[in-house]
Design a protein around this motif. Structure first.
Motif, PDB file in Angstrom:
ATOM      1  N   PRO A   5       0.819  -1.213   0.000  1.00  0.00           N
ATOM      2  CA  PRO A   5       0.000   0.000   0.000  1.00  0.00           C
ATOM      3  C   PRO A   5       0.851   1.261   0.000  1.00  0.00           C
ATOM      4  O   PRO A   5       2.013   1.253   0.407  1.00  0.00           O
ATOM      5  N   CYS A   6       0.284   2.324  -0.462  1.00  0.00           N
ATOM      6  CA  CYS A   6       0.974   3.617  -0.428  1.00  0.00           C
ATOM      7  C   CYS A   6      -0.074   4.720  -0.427  1.00  0.00           C
ATOM      8  O   CYS A   6      -1.249   4.485  -0.652  1.00  0.00           O
ATOM      9  N   MET A   7       0.380   5.919  -0.146  1.00  0.00           N
ATOM     10  CA  MET A   7      -0.468   7.111  -0.237  1.00  0.00           C
ATOM     11  C   MET A   7      -1.729   6.992   0.610  1.00  0.00           C
ATOM     12  O   MET A   7      -2.819   6.703   0.123  1.00  0.00           O
ATOM     13  N   GLY A   8      -1.615   7.158   1.917  1.00  0.00           N
ATOM     14  CA  GLY A   8      -2.751   7.082   2.813  1.00  0.00           C
ATOM     15  C   GLY A   8      -3.750   8.199   2.579  1.00  0.00           C
ATOM     16  O   GLY A   8      -3.398   9.307   2.178  1.00  0.00           O
ATOM     17  N   ARG A   9      -5.038   7.916   2.814  1.00  0.00           N
ATOM     18  CA  ARG A   9      -6.115   8.880   2.655  1.00  0.00           C
ATOM     19  C   ARG A   9      -7.033   8.796   3.872  1.00  0.00           C
ATOM     20  O   ARG A   9      -7.074   7.789   4.576  1.00  0.00           O
ATOM     21  N   VAL A  17      -8.935   5.813   7.923  1.00  0.00           N
ATOM     22  CA  VAL A  17      -7.742   5.956   7.090  1.00  0.00           C
ATOM     23  C   VAL A  17      -7.677   4.766   6.142  1.00  0.00           C
ATOM     24  O   VAL A  17      -7.827   3.618   6.554  1.00  0.00           O
ATOM     25  N   GLU A  19      -5.668   3.254   2.304  1.00  0.00           N
ATOM     26  CA  GLU A  19      -4.487   3.420   1.461  1.00  0.00           C
ATOM     27  C   GLU A  19      -4.787   3.026   0.029  1.00  0.00           C
ATOM     28  O   GLU A  19      -5.693   2.222  -0.244  1.00  0.00           O
ATOM     29  N   ASP A  35      -8.344   9.892  -7.595  1.00  0.00           N
ATOM     30  CA  ASP A  35      -8.314   9.006  -6.439  1.00  0.00           C
ATOM     31  C   ASP A  35      -9.613   9.163  -5.653  1.00  0.00           C
ATOM     32  O   ASP A  35     -10.173  10.262  -5.562  1.00  0.00           O
ATOM     33  N   CYS A  39     -13.502   5.644   1.696  1.00  0.00           N
ATOM     34  CA  CYS A  39     -12.844   4.351   1.859  1.00  0.00           C
ATOM     35  C   CYS A  39     -13.630   3.278   1.096  1.00  0.00           C
ATOM     36  O   CYS A  39     -14.798   3.479   0.733  1.00  0.00           O
TER      37      CYS A  39
END
Length: 561
Positions: A5-9, A17, A19, A35, A39
């Motif tokens: 995973p990358c780039m948390g939101r 939270v 990703e 994006d 979630c």
């Protein structure tokens, strides 16, 4: 490929939270959508709020005045047409077209069409004698099956696909003569069973594969002539089974109680399914490169999706059964779509569509944007016809307009759902109380009370304990569910099925029976655990506190088979 995973939101709806994965970002780029701002769980709940599977209402067709069945009650904001009338040439969806207005958000404009364009009473395509089913395709002689694809002579089910003579089944696929089965694939003559593959001539099986002539067994593979996990000779097995009266409710109750003592001690794989590669989720069959997927068949490179057949390179899609030989690809944030290419935020669009955006109930259409109830159209925006050049120019402007208002890529707003929250399938997967739904600003439908129920019902009708004591007159009586008190009936075909299968009559209404089946399924939620054998990290729908012994797929295949 999906596990880094990358780039948390932070979810704009629930503040959780989440990703983004590399493959996810790749697909967003291919589809030219931003994006997500919600979630995966909130996106799924939002879509499911637009799907009423199980609630059918008697109402009037707004075109002919005839009485019809519909998933929409009389209070619907838009006209509702019966199936034949909706498909007829007596009306044209283009008559409701509106011109784009760049002074208002796109969702405000498409909401106008959602309130004015006629809708089909329920979804029933290429079916015969399936008048009391919804979300049906290519089926015949079915009754109260919801999510009814390629079936024949089935009753009382949800997500039953390519099956025959299956009653009271949930998520059952390519099976015959099954009763009270949950998550069973390629099974025959199986009753009171769940999570079984390729099993036959058995009853009360759980987590069994390739078994036949077994009774009350848990976690067995390629076995025969077992009773409550104890092997018997063929002769002894047949003698003991012959002594059982499976048509008596007391026999069934005792068998359920006994098999419950075996559940939880078996070794299980971290997901249900077979013939998969690089997958996370549950109930996956013939799939590869799946992340957080559930009830998928023949899918690849698909993320955050559930109940699909033959999808590839897609994200956030639900409830899409496709006929054999067809596929869907490059679809995003869609609900109930058929064999299609590149659909974004569409609902109930089937029958070979391509390049549709924000369309609802469109069939055989291509290159349409924000349209409702169109058939065989191309180059339409908000139900207005354009030339190819006009369409492409307007399309670019509308997408830019939606991006400005932060709408592009999101599904229709929850407030646009034509149903109350508890009418929708969202209530099954994201259950809320009336107070919780109203606090979110969502509608709630009060359950209708049978007027003068006692007078209508008459004297209490006793349900025979034994199927041998049930004569044909039971089909003329109205029964009362022993749990909910709701009224229900036994129909002649149903009675004959119970007699042929040597099964007792049900004592609960269909809704209650289905509710209890749903409760037996694993949740659509992944938990991080370790393989009980090799200690490798795994993701599974078995929560850590569950009693089952959970293996990774590699350990399961080498240890159990």
């Amino acid at each position: 490929m999906f596990t880094v995973p990358c780039m948390g939101r932070t979810c704009r709806h629930c503040s959780a939270v989440f990703e983004l994965l590399p493959k996810e970002q790749e697909l967003y780029k291919t589809l030219d959508v931003p994006d997500p701002v919600e979630c995966p769980a909130c996106r799924r709940q939002r879509r499911l709020m637009f799907r009423n599977f199980f609630h059918l209402y008697h109402r009037t067709c707004d075109l002919t005045g005839k009485k019809i069945l519909s998933v929409y009650d009389e209070g619907a904001a838009f006209p509702v047409y019966g199936l034949q009338e909706w498909w007829s040439d007596k009306w044209d969806g283009l008559d409701y077209g509106i011109a784009p207005d760049f002074s208002r958000s796109f969702f405000e404009q498409v909401a106008v069409l959602h309130r004015t364009v006629p809708r089909i009473a329920f979804m029933n395509v290429n079916c015969e004698n399936c008048d009391y089913c919804n979300m049906s395709n290519g089926s015949r002689n079915c009754y109260l099956v919801f999510g009814n694809v390629g079936n024949e002579d089935c009753m009382y089910g949800h997500i039953v696909w390519q099956s025959k003579d299956c009653y009271d089944c949930l998520y059952t696929y390519r099976s015959e003569y099954c009763y009270e089965c949950i998550d069973c694939v390629q099974c025959h003559s199986l009753s009171f069973s769940r999570a079984c593959d390729n099993c036959s001539s058995s009853m009360f099986l759980v987590h069994c594969v390739g078994c036949h002539d077994c009774f009350g067994c848990v976690g067995l593979k390629n076995k025969e002539f077992h009773i409550f996990n104890v092997p018997h000779s063929k002769e002894d097995y047949r003698k003991k089974i012959a002594e059982l009266n499976t048509g008596n409710i007391r026999t069934i109750a005792l068998a359920k109680k006994k098999v419950d003592t075996l559940i939880g001690k078996e070794i299980v794989k971290n997901y249900h399914g077979f013939n998969c590669e690089n997958v996370t989720g549950d109930y996956l069959y013939n799939c590869r490169n799946i992340y957080d997927g559930y009830d998928l068949k023949n899918c690849e490179d698909t993320l955050y999706s559930a109940t699909l057949d033959s999808f590839s390179d897609s994200l956030d899609c639900n409830f899409c059964g496709i006929n054999a030989g067809a596929r869907a690809e490059l679809c995003y944030n869609c609900l109930t779509i058929g064999p299609n290419h590149r659909l974004i935020a569409c609902h109930a669009c089937q029958n070979d569509n391509a390049n549709l955006f924000y369309c609802d109930t469109c069939h055989g259409c291509k290159d349409c944007f924000g349209c409702v109830s169109l058939k065989q159209k191309r180059y339409c925006i908000l139900n207005k016809q354009y030339t190819k050049e006009e369409y492409e120019t307007l399309l670019s402007k509308l997408i830019a307009h939606m991006k400005k208002h932060k709408e592009w890529g999101q599904f229709f707003p929850r407030e646009m759902s034509p149903f109350a929250y508890n009418e929708t399938i969202a209530q099954e997967y994201f259950p809320l109380t009336k107070e919780q739904a109203i606090a979110q600003g969502w509608r709630w439908k009060e359950e209708e009370v049978e007027e003068r129920q006692e007078n209508y019902l008459g004297p209490q009708v006793p349900v025979p304990d034994d199927i041998r004591d049930a004569d044909d007159s039971i089909c003329e009586r109205i029964l009362r569910c022993e749990v909910t008190g709701k009224l229900f009936k036994i129909i002649p075909q149903e009675l004959q099925f119970y007699r042929d299968m040597k099964l007792p009559l049900p004592r609960k209404c269909f809704v209650q029976r289905q509710r209890e089946r749903f409760a037996l399924r694993n949740p659509r939620q992944l938990f991080k655990r370790q393989c009980a054998k090799c200690k490798k990290p795994i993701e599974t729908t078995y929560a850590p506190e569950r009693p089952e012994i959970v293996y990774c797929e590699e350990c399961y295949l080498t240890s159990v088979y």
